[in-house]
Scaffold this active site. Structure first.
Site, PDB file in Angstrom:
ATOM      1  N   SER A  60       0.623  -1.247   0.257  1.00 22.77           N
ATOM      2  CA  SER A  60       0.040  -0.113  -0.142  1.00 22.77           C
ATOM      3  C   SER A  60       0.840   1.358   0.131  1.00 22.77           C
ATOM      4  O   SER A  60       2.122   1.244   0.374  1.00 22.77           O
ATOM      5  CB  SER A  60      -1.074   0.060   1.198  1.00 22.77           C
ATOM      6  OG  SER A  60      -1.689  -1.143   1.299  1.00 22.77           O
TER       7      SER A  60
HETATM    8  N1  SAH Z   1      -0.636  -5.053   4.054  1.00 22.41           N
HETATM    9  C1  SAH Z   1       0.160  -5.465   2.974  1.00 22.41           C
HETATM   10  C2  SAH Z   1      -0.634  -5.038   1.659  1.00 22.41           C
HETATM   11  C3  SAH Z   1      -1.483  -5.885   1.404  1.00 22.41           C
HETATM   12  S1  SAH Z   1      -2.307  -6.213  -0.161  1.00 22.41           S
HETATM   13  C4  SAH Z   1       1.551  -4.786   3.024  1.00 22.41           C
HETATM   14  O1  SAH Z   1       1.780  -3.988   3.925  1.00 22.41           O
HETATM   15  O2  SAH Z   1       2.261  -5.028   1.968  1.00 22.41           O
HETATM   16  C5  SAH Z   1      -3.591  -7.073   0.319  1.00 22.41           C
HETATM   17  C6  SAH Z   1      -3.366  -8.446   0.713  1.00 22.41           C
HETATM   18  O3  SAH Z   1      -4.516  -9.103   1.191  1.00 22.41           O
HETATM   19  C7  SAH Z   1      -2.552  -9.472  -0.406  1.00 22.41           C
HETATM   20  O4  SAH Z   1      -1.685  -9.914  -0.357  1.00 22.41           O
HETATM   21  C8  SAH Z   1      -3.728 -10.344  -0.650  1.00 22.41           C
HETATM   22  O5  SAH Z   1      -3.304 -11.775  -0.896  1.00 22.41           O
HETATM   23  C9  SAH Z   1      -4.449 -10.564   0.849  1.00 22.41           C
HETATM   24  N2  SAH Z   1      -5.765 -10.995   1.016  1.00 22.41           N
HETATM   25  C10 SAH Z   1      -6.786 -10.932   0.046  1.00 22.41           C
HETATM   26  N3  SAH Z   1      -8.052 -11.441   0.647  1.00 22.41           N
HETATM   27  C11 SAH Z   1      -7.442 -12.220   1.939  1.00 22.41           C
HETATM   28  C12 SAH Z   1      -7.939 -13.048   2.768  1.00 22.41           C
HETATM   29  N4  SAH Z   1      -9.442 -13.734   2.927  1.00 22.41           N
HETATM   30  N5  SAH Z   1      -7.244 -13.552   3.966  1.00 22.41           N
HETATM   31  C13 SAH Z   1      -5.956 -13.074   3.897  1.00 22.41           C
HETATM   32  N6  SAH Z   1      -5.429 -12.346   2.982  1.00 22.41           N
HETATM   33  C14 SAH Z   1      -6.054 -11.898   1.905  1.00 22.41           C
END
Ligand code: SAH
Length: 215
Positions: A60
Site C-alpha cells: 500500500s
Molecule cells: N498490508 C500489505 C498490503 C496488502 S495487499 C502490505 O503492507 O504489504 C492485500 C493482501 O491481502 C494481499 O496480499 C492478498 O493476498 C491478501 N488477502 C486478500 N484476501 C485475503 C483473505 N481473505 N485472507 C488473507 N489475506 C487476504
C-alpha cells in the site's frame, strides 16, 4: 541519499498530507520500506505510491498506511488482527505500536517472505498464519483492533464478531470498479458505528487460501 534520509523525507511528506499522530510517524520512520519492495522497484521504495509485490498484490501507499494506523488510535497495549499480510510492511509498523500483531495472508509464498522480514528485523511480537482472514482468527479472538488491507463489499460479520466492545476495525469497502472508502468501525455495547476516512483503491478481499501461480 541514505535510506534514513529518504525515510525522514517520507515522514515530512506524510506530515504535510495531514498525518499528525507522532507515534505512528516515528513507527513508520523505524521501518525500512526498501526491505519490503521487490528488487525492480528499489529506487521507488520511498515514493508515496503503492508498489507491486507479485501474485497480483500490492504494497500500500504510505499515506494510506499512515491514515489507517492513525485511525486505529493505538495506545501500545493492543492485541491486533491484520487481514492481508502482503509484504509485511504494514504489520512491521504496527508491531511497534501494539502489544501483539496477528496477521493472516492467503498467499503462502508472500507470507513466507514477510515472515523472513519480521525475523530479519527482530520483530518478535508478530504472529503469522496462512489462511482465509475473512474468517478471522477465532482461537485468538477477541481483538482490540482489526486492520483489513484488502477491499470487500461489506465488513465480514465474523470479523466484527471478533472485535472487543470498544474496539476499532478499519477496512476498505467497495468493489474493484467503484471508488472504495476506507471505513472505521467502532463496536459499542449495542451497535457497530461506521465512519468514512478517505477514498482508496485496494486489491480485493478473496475467500480461501490461494493456489495461484506468481503473476
Ligand atoms: N498490508 C500489505 C498490503 C496488502 S495487499 C502490505 O503492507 O504489504 C492485500 C493482501 O491481502 C494481499 O496480499 C492478498 O493476498 C491478501 N488477502 C486478500 N484476501 C485475503 C483473505 N481473505 N485472507 C488473507 N489475506 C487476504
Amino acid at each position: 541519499m541514505s535510506t534514513p534520509a529518504h525515510r525522514a523525507r517520507l515522514i515530512l511528506a506524510l506530515r504535510s498530507a495531514g498525518i499528525t499522530d507522532t507515534k505512528a510517524l516515528s513507527a513508520i520512520e523505524k521501518v525500512p520500506r526498501e526491505l519490503f519492495v521487490p528488487e525492480t522497484f528499489q529506487d521507488r521504495a520511498y515514493e508515496d505510491t503503492a508498489l507491486p509485490i507479485g501474485y497480483g498484490q500490492t504494497l500500500s501507499q504510505p499515506l494510506v498506511v499512515a491514515t489507517m494506523i492513525q485511525g486505529l488510535e493505538l495506545g501500545g497495549r493492543e492485541k491486533l488482527l491484520e487481514v492481508g499480510t502482503g509484504s509485511g510492511y504494514h504489520a512491521a509498523i504496527l508491531s511497534h505500536l501494539c502489544r501483539r500483531v496477528y496477521t493472516i495472508e492467503r498467499h503462502r509464498p508472500l507470507l513466507a517472505d514477510a515472515q523472513a522480514r519480521f525475523e530479519t528485523l527482530g520483530l518478535s511480537n508478530v504472529v503469522t498464519m496462512a489462511g482465509d482472514g475473512m474468517k478471522g482468527w477465532p482461537e485468538q479472538a477477541p481483538f482490540d483492533r482489526i486492520s483489513v488491507t484488502a477491499a470487500g463489499d461489506a465488513p465480514p460479520q465474523q470479523l466484527l464478531d471478533q472485535l472487543k466492545i470498544g474496539g476499532i476495525m478499519i477496512m476498505p469497502v467497495g468493489g474493484q470498479s467503484r471508488i472504495q472508502q476506507l471505513v472505521r468501525y467502532r463496536r459499542t455495547e449495542t451497535a457497530v458505528e461506521s465512519e468514512a476516512l478517505m477514498e482508496v483503491r485496494f486489491v480485493p478481499l478473496l475467500p480461501g487460501v490461494a493456489e495461484a501461480a506468481k503473476a
